[in-house]
Design a protein around this motif. Sequence first.
Motif, PDB file in Angstrom:
ATOM      1  N   ALA A   5      -8.330  19.181   0.271  1.00  5.96           N
ATOM      2  CA  ALA A   5      -9.157  19.253  -0.931  1.00  5.96           C
ATOM      3  C   ALA A   5      -9.827  17.906  -1.155  1.00  5.96           C
ATOM      4  O   ALA A   5     -10.973  17.821  -1.548  1.00  5.96           O
ATOM      5  CB  ALA A   5      -8.302  19.641  -2.132  1.00  5.96           C
ATOM      6  N   ALA A   6      -9.076  16.834  -0.867  1.00 10.27           N
ATOM      7  CA  ALA A   6      -9.645  15.497  -1.006  1.00 10.27           C
ATOM      8  C   ALA A   6     -10.219  15.074   0.335  1.00 10.27           C
ATOM      9  O   ALA A   6      -9.612  15.288   1.381  1.00 10.27           O
ATOM     10  CB  ALA A   6      -8.560  14.509  -1.442  1.00 10.27           C
ATOM     11  N   GLY A   7     -11.406  14.502   0.282  1.00 12.22           N
ATOM     12  CA  GLY A   7     -12.017  14.020   1.512  1.00 12.22           C
ATOM     13  C   GLY A   7     -12.990  12.919   1.148  1.00 12.22           C
ATOM     14  O   GLY A   7     -13.323  12.742  -0.018  1.00 12.22           O
ATOM     15  N   VAL A   8     -13.414  12.156   2.159  1.00 11.41           N
ATOM     16  CA  VAL A   8     -14.348  11.080   1.879  1.00 11.41           C
ATOM     17  C   VAL A   8     -15.721  11.478   2.399  1.00 11.41           C
ATOM     18  O   VAL A   8     -15.852  11.926   3.538  1.00 11.41           O
ATOM     19  CB  VAL A   8     -13.885   9.771   2.544  1.00 11.41           C
ATOM     20  N   LYS A   9     -16.712  11.313   1.541  1.00 14.51           N
ATOM     21  CA  LYS A   9     -18.078  11.647   1.955  1.00 14.51           C
ATOM     22  C   LYS A   9     -18.465  10.768   3.134  1.00 14.51           C
ATOM     23  O   LYS A   9     -18.150   9.583   3.158  1.00 14.51           O
ATOM     24  CB  LYS A   9     -19.052  11.392   0.797  1.00 14.51           C
ATOM     25  N   HIS A  10     -19.162  11.324   4.056  1.00 16.35           N
ATOM     26  CA  HIS A  10     -19.586  10.650   5.278  1.00 16.35           C
ATOM     27  C   HIS A  10     -18.432  10.502   6.269  1.00 16.35           C
ATOM     28  O   HIS A  10     -18.599   9.980   7.359  1.00 16.35           O
ATOM     29  CB  HIS A  10     -20.202   9.279   4.994  1.00 16.35           C
ATOM     30  N   PHE A  11     -17.227  10.904   5.855  1.00 10.48           N
ATOM     31  CA  PHE A  11     -16.097  10.962   6.786  1.00 10.48           C
ATOM     32  C   PHE A  11     -15.410  12.311   6.603  1.00 10.48           C
ATOM     33  O   PHE A  11     -14.212  12.396   6.455  1.00 10.48           O
ATOM     34  CB  PHE A  11     -15.118   9.811   6.546  1.00 10.48           C
ATOM     35  N   THR A  12     -16.220  13.353   6.551  1.00 13.13           N
ATOM     36  CA  THR A  12     -15.653  14.676   6.311  1.00 13.13           C
ATOM     37  C   THR A  12     -14.900  15.131   7.554  1.00 13.13           C
ATOM     38  O   THR A  12     -15.129  14.640   8.670  1.00 13.13           O
ATOM     39  CB  THR A  12     -16.753  15.701   6.003  1.00 13.13           C
ATOM     40  N   ASP A  13     -14.015  16.081   7.343  1.00 14.06           N
ATOM     41  CA  ASP A  13     -13.227  16.597   8.468  1.00 14.06           C
ATOM     42  C   ASP A  13     -14.147  17.105   9.570  1.00 14.06           C
ATOM     43  O   ASP A  13     -13.931  16.877  10.751  1.00 14.06           O
ATOM     44  CB  ASP A  13     -12.310  17.730   8.002  1.00 14.06           C
ATOM     45  N   LYS A  14     -15.210  17.782   9.157  1.00 11.70           N
ATOM     46  CA  LYS A  14     -16.106  18.358  10.159  1.00 11.70           C
ATOM     47  C   LYS A  14     -16.770  17.263  10.985  1.00 11.70           C
ATOM     48  O   LYS A  14     -16.899  17.382  12.199  1.00 11.70           O
ATOM     49  CB  LYS A  14     -17.196  19.231   9.484  1.00 11.70           C
ATOM     50  N   GLN A  15     -17.196  16.204  10.300  1.00  6.61           N
ATOM     51  CA  GLN A  15     -17.852  15.104  11.007  1.00  6.61           C
ATOM     52  C   GLN A  15     -16.894  14.440  11.986  1.00  6.61           C
ATOM     53  O   GLN A  15     -17.214  14.195  13.159  1.00  6.61           O
ATOM     54  CB  GLN A  15     -18.390  14.073   9.997  1.00  6.61           C
ATOM     55  N   VAL A  16     -15.697  14.145  11.496  1.00  7.69           N
ATOM     56  CA  VAL A  16     -14.735  13.447  12.342  1.00  7.69           C
ATOM     57  C   VAL A  16     -14.270  14.350  13.487  1.00  7.69           C
ATOM     58  O   VAL A  16     -14.184  13.916  14.643  1.00  7.69           O
ATOM     59  CB  VAL A  16     -13.540  12.952  11.501  1.00  7.69           C
ATOM     60  N   MET A  17     -14.020  15.618  13.139  1.00  8.66           N
ATOM     61  CA  MET A  17     -13.578  16.542  14.181  1.00  8.66           C
ATOM     62  C   MET A  17     -14.673  16.732  15.234  1.00  8.66           C
ATOM     63  O   MET A  17     -14.396  16.804  16.431  1.00  8.66           O
ATOM     64  CB  MET A  17     -13.199  17.903  13.594  1.00  8.66           C
ATOM     65  N   GLY A  18     -15.918  16.803  14.755  1.00 13.43           N
ATOM     66  CA  GLY A  18     -17.036  16.950  15.685  1.00 13.43           C
ATOM     67  C   GLY A  18     -17.065  15.797  16.674  1.00 13.43           C
ATOM     68  O   GLY A  18     -17.241  15.979  17.886  1.00 13.43           O
ATOM     69  N   GLU A  19     -16.858  14.614  16.150  1.00 13.38           N
ATOM     70  CA  GLU A  19     -16.863  13.407  16.979  1.00 13.38           C
ATOM     71  C   GLU A  19     -15.715  13.468  18.007  1.00 13.38           C
ATOM     72  O   GLU A  19     -15.907  13.205  19.192  1.00 13.38           O
ATOM     73  CB  GLU A  19     -16.698  12.201  16.052  1.00 13.38           C
ATOM     74  N   ILE A  20     -14.543  13.849  17.502  1.00 16.15           N
ATOM     75  CA  ILE A  20     -13.372  13.888  18.387  1.00 16.15           C
ATOM     76  C   ILE A  20     -13.563  14.962  19.472  1.00 16.15           C
ATOM     77  O   ILE A  20     -13.305  14.721  20.659  1.00 16.15           O
ATOM     78  CB  ILE A  20     -12.086  14.156  17.573  1.00 16.15           C
ATOM     79  N   GLU A  21     -14.033  16.113  19.021  1.00 13.88           N
ATOM     80  CA  GLU A  21     -14.282  17.203  19.969  1.00 13.88           C
ATOM     81  C   GLU A  21     -15.121  16.715  21.143  1.00 13.88           C
ATOM     82  O   GLU A  21     -14.804  16.948  22.305  1.00 13.88           O
ATOM     83  CB  GLU A  21     -15.051  18.339  19.282  1.00 13.88           C
ATOM     84  N   ALA A  22     -16.211  16.009  20.794  1.00 15.48           N
ATOM     85  CA  ALA A  22     -17.132  15.560  21.836  1.00 15.48           C
ATOM     86  C   ALA A  22     -16.470  14.526  22.735  1.00 15.48           C
ATOM     87  O   ALA A  22     -16.687  14.507  23.948  1.00 15.48           O
ATOM     88  CB  ALA A  22     -18.386  14.983  21.189  1.00 15.48           C
ATOM     89  N   LEU A  23     -15.646  13.651  22.123  1.00 13.03           N
ATOM     90  CA  LEU A  23     -14.968  12.630  22.919  1.00 13.03           C
ATOM     91  C   LEU A  23     -13.989  13.262  23.892  1.00 13.03           C
ATOM     92  O   LEU A  23     -13.778  12.777  24.998  1.00 13.03           O
ATOM     93  CB  LEU A  23     -14.216  11.662  22.005  1.00 13.03           C
ATOM     94  N   LEU A  24     -13.350  14.354  23.449  1.00 11.58           N
ATOM     95  CA  LEU A  24     -12.331  14.989  24.283  1.00 11.58           C
ATOM     96  C   LEU A  24     -12.943  15.864  25.359  1.00 11.58           C
ATOM     97  O   LEU A  24     -12.252  16.391  26.218  1.00 11.58           O
ATOM     98  CB  LEU A  24     -11.407  15.840  23.405  1.00 11.58           C
ATOM     99  N   MET A  25     -14.247  16.031  25.255  1.00 16.06           N
ATOM    100  CA  MET A  25     -14.908  16.960  26.177  1.00 16.06           C
ATOM    101  C   MET A  25     -14.619  16.578  27.615  1.00 16.06           C
ATOM    102  O   MET A  25     -14.725  15.450  28.022  1.00 16.06           O
ATOM    103  CB  MET A  25     -16.417  16.900  25.907  1.00 16.06           C
TER     104      MET A  25
END
Lengths: 277, 658, 181, 367
Positions: free
Chosen positions: B638-658
């Motif tokens: 429920a709590a999150g930081v703008k510009h560091f949203t779960d989707k943004q961070v997960m997207g980044e990680i997903e791509a790194l793990l590719m």
Amino acid sequence: MKICFYPGCSFATSAGYKESTEAVCRKLNIELNEIPDWNCCGATVMFGENKLRATTLAARHFALVQTMGFEDLVTGCNACYATLRKAARLLDRDRELFQKTQEVLHNLGLELDRIPKVRHLLEVLMEAMPDSTSDKYKTLSVGAYYGCQLTRPDQELDKGWYPEILEHFLARIGFSVKEHSARTQCCGASHAVIYKNECQGLSHRIIREIANKGAQVITTVCPLCQFNLDQAQTQNNEPRLPVTYFTQLAGLALGLAPAELGLNKLLVSADKVLTRP
Amino acid sequence: MTTQNKPKIGVYICHCGMNIAPKVDVEEVARYIQELDHVTVARDYKFMCSNPGQDMIINDIKELGLNRVVVASCSPRMHEKTFRNAVRTAGLNPYYFQMANIREQVSWVTKDSQEATEKAKSMVAAAVARVFFHQPLDTREVTVAKSVLVIGGGIAGMQAALTSANAGYQVSLVEREPSIGGHMAKFDKTFPTLDCAACIMTPKMVDVLQHPGITLYTWSEVEKVEGFIGNFEVTVKKKPRYVDEKKCTGCGTCMQKCPTKKILSEFNEGLSFRTAIYTPFPQAVPNVPVIDATHCRVLGQNKKCGVCAKFCETKAIDFDQKPEFVTLKIGAIITATGFQAVNPTSLEQYGYGRFPEVYTSMEFERLNNATGPTSGKVLMKNGMVPKRVAIIHCVGSRDTRHKKYCSRVCCMYSMKFAHLLREKTGAEVWEFYIDIRSPGKLYEEFYNRVQEEGVRFIRGRVAEITDMVEDPGDEGRLTVIAESTLTRRTVRVPVDMVVLSVGLEPARGSEDIGRLLGLSRDGDGWFNELHAKLAPLATPINGIFLAGCCQGPKDIPDTVAQAMGAAGEAIALLAKGIVTTQAEISRIDPDLCSGCKSCIESCTYSAIRFDEARKVAVVNEALCMGCGSCAAACPSSAAGVKHFTDKQVMGEIEALLM
Amino acid sequence: MSQNDTNPFSAIAHLESIKQCIQCGTCSGSCPLADLMDHAPRELFALLREGAFDEVLHSNTPWFCVSCYACMVRCPREIPVTDLMYAFKEVITKQGTAPKNLKMPDMYQAFSHNIKETGKVTESQVMARYGMKHPLDALKNIPLAIKMQMRGRLELKAQKVADPKSITRLFELTEIPKDKP
Amino acid sequence: MSVYAMVKDASPTVAVKAALTKLLSQNLVDAVLVAAKSPYSALPMPTLFAEASAMDGIDPLAPAAPFNAARQAATVSRQATGKRLALVLRPCEIRALIELVKLNQCTLENVVLIGIDCLGRMENEVFLRHASALGDVTSEFQKNTSLQDDITRTCQMCEQFEPAHADIAMSTLGMAENSVLFASGSETGEALLKELGLSPAENPAQRETVTKQLREKRAACKKEVFAETSEKINSIEKFEKMIGTCLNCYNCRQACPVCYCRECVFLTDVFAARPETLLRRAQKRGSVKLPTDTTMFHLTRLSHIAHSCVGCGQCSSVCPSNIPVADIFTTVAAQVQAAYDYVPGRDVQEPIPYLIFAEKQKSGEPK
């Protein structure tokens, strides 16, 4: 109280350490359980020869203490105290060494699982001695000499340079204590035996300092300290202070006779200072 | 610009001169990235941060209709602002931008060129994946209170207060002692010029007192700090002085008459006595005494006395005073809490506390000071002038058992002592040092001067100081034992007096101040600056600056320079008048919030409150620093930081793990 | 320590701590027998850092360490100086490079031999064995020995453990094979 | 100090029922939540009673619990209603409830906690099998030691079988047959015990011996399970193998009493990979197992609740793939909880560790 006691090689032939320790413990109902079949701890020699051997020589006792069912091991000699503690510390920190030591001991029919706490006789008597009720020795001024290896390198029992535990002990049992600065200065230790001329000065410094600060008697907690300070006074004319063991003074405080405490064995006689008051 | 638009991403890979390109095949990276989904254009260029580089981005946004930008170059700390501005200039929301650090994180630290290129590819791809999820964010502007709080009234705090006040801003200076002046007020001369400390110090103290822009709170402590840059709300506790500052004329009669006279003077380092009502020293500012409540017969022992009240003509004594609390609106805070000298008692072998003639350097400062216990004559406790003095360097410093760092000032003040001893007493002076550290203007020259004056420098850390004497003629003296390492001889020097040049450590209580302000401290307890080189006066907390020794040991010239610098930072902030609030702050989704309050407990800025009606947590955007503690604590996201949203961070990680 | 394989001291525990030495001289200043040493303790560390292993192998310094631990508790870099002296002696003994005319190695050898044979140390026996190599030293001690005997403090008969063979066995089990030259 | 009372010559179920009936009929509480058989099944379900006369089928000592009833207890105590509730719970349920109180999910205001000694529960099918053979499993279970071996694996390693924190604790361990010991755990409990008018008693000495023996037995089992599980999950590869048959059904999460989020993050699209990402990954690696967030799900749940896991074992019981979820959770939880010196359910006042900042944590020293 029951303690597991490690006398060390110099205990029996020292100037009344054995006699006085036994007499005092008898009086205080402390049961001295000598480790049967103890060996030399290796002293300051063995660690310079072979670390595993040095550790095993010491650890042999740890295994024996274990079979006796004790948690602690008590000794009255600073060198034994420091050597056994050093071995205990190494075994505690170095797994590989611990396993190798276990192996050697196993080959000798001994099992080592846990390391006992190594304590000095002084700690035990500090707890067991009653406070003085007499002022018989109030005027006898004593200088406490600790030697090097009681408080160093651990600095656990007391401060490394100016410890106070022995002063507290002496004051509590009714002696007048003279503070001085030679408490943990080196007496030359085992080097004094063969480098007599070179080390004589070290012992004399200590004796002179204690005399300068007004003490009539020196008391020690270690056979080698006692020997070095005692024998250093056989060859010169400087102040001659009897060098006693703390157990001998404890015995006097408990009302035991000097002969019972082996005080006749000192090279510098204590008769005068003890009979004067 | 609309968010509904299909993402069109422009990617720019920087050569950074010789920093990136020789290791990373930037053209290959650009070719690879060009093929990724949603990437409209991928280019490489020598210096993306240069004007032509930025123009390239701006033109592409305009001409190709880019709506997302990625720059792969150095660290965001270096140039994120630069590129966000470029994006903004082109009319795009600056948060539609992401940076990939292929310099510090790739080219500088990866040995193999091929490996570096592969690594750069995935890092840039990750940035592309992340920027896909970026959302436009807004910042707000908040006005700044035109006032400065300075904590600590030593030379650093005084200078910071004066500079800020001279610029026309309202300054509140809080000092916990009865007078301002700090350590410098205790010194006699200062190295290397041998200025009289009092001569250069007391006028400043008076300036502080008389400056219309400065409100002085002595015998006071900061109790509470709330708010944020430009808008701090600070509560100051004025401890009861038991003397009415308005009525007191500073005549000093109370101090003369006070019957409790045998209290060790803190200002004189315990070398003299003071009364229960006292000013620490005659030149104290303000010249109003305080009553020491523990020693005063009326306050501490409940006895009848009140002699001071009887003799006070203006009826300024008030035994019923209670602590007062003042609330201040503050725009910027300057922390100048200083240092304290290391207590050398635990260095047993030096005998401090056992031997009366072993002094600490602070004690020696007083012994040597015209206003000190001996009126500036260097005398032993027996009243005699010492014939030989040893000065021991590095006591407690450069020692992993005590302070592992070099305290920076001890070499120089030790040599100052040596000079003063030579000059005042003609005594033979032996300095025992490990290394002489004299890096400062005219410092090495001062070293040479003291050498010229016949001071004996022995290179060797002292092993022991003892009263055991070798020679009966030295009875009553102390012997300093050390190896003279340059000659490989053990020297035993009988001396009359020993000065221990003790190191510096953070002032008592700086941990509490740190906690109040939210400042972090390094392993030794000094306050952390924002950046060791490029932001030495700023802290990670916006609007709070550092001056003087609270940041690390330093001498007076450095302290004063830093104080002026910290004031400059504060002035810059106040002069601008507005601060832009951060956009990267927390938000709490009320639909997801379970109301467990975990986020409230974890927020160090007190920026989250609980809405009792809806049973959910709510973020105060002005207070939030975007640290993300709440986001970490919240199990249901429920709590999150703008510009560091779960989707943004997960997207980044997903791509790194590719 | 240096990666040089020829460093005979490289296996010593905590040897890397000497990298931290700042040559302040606290150890030598604290040492009661520093005057008898050919190198100050800190110099041994400097020599090792320079790679002058031979100097260290032939130094008498470790042999004059009395184990008073003064240096060790004062070292501002917390280098375990005394422990290192023990470790140096161990290496030197193994390599057989102790100075030939030095009395201490002979004393240690006599001491160790006594333990190996009997499990315990009997001072008179150690002195007797040591005296075979240094007869003058032994003779000098005779007056003192007489005084001691008069007070019942001299034991001539060897103290022994119940099974001295077990200690000899302990010695064998802990024997480290000599390095090949 | 606790006050004790003893009820003799009645089966524990009867004694408990008599006491609860008295509480309700004398209006000492307004409602009682207690496990009761339904007309449809022998499995006792958490049931809220407002009328004493309806309490016929209550069976709180049955060795079965299809739920950890802390969830249901939290539902009825979510907000203070002004009514007084008695909650009859197992020790693990009380511990979970206390965690939920700390997480602001319910309140103990006006709640009377009644705890019972728990000898463990069986998996539902095991219980039902015994029920069809024996009829009254509860009383057989209380005396028959071989039945007691049929409890779940997690129960076999549970050392916290005595109710802590209850206002009234009802004990059967170490008691003579057909005797129940009532002990007060608070002033509320003490007052209620007085009202119930039971005959006062001492804490029987043999109780300690019996509980100690049981605890030792359980500890030995726990040690074994922990050792075995630690070995099985000490690398990410092994961990993934362990959960290899997970269906992402989220039953474990649903059964977990301390998983309290209103909407689970795994129901949002946070971890849902975009189709193009999946395709690219498949191209790069040859294949991608779907769903991709299985490991993430279990690790997230571990990180979210390891500190509060009370070891009730429900997660294992509900897993359709027979993954020993509870083994994993209790093993990890034991280490996390030891690191913070935290025991979930020990004390309502004890803050959950991740919300406080201890000096020791700062320096990274182990406790």
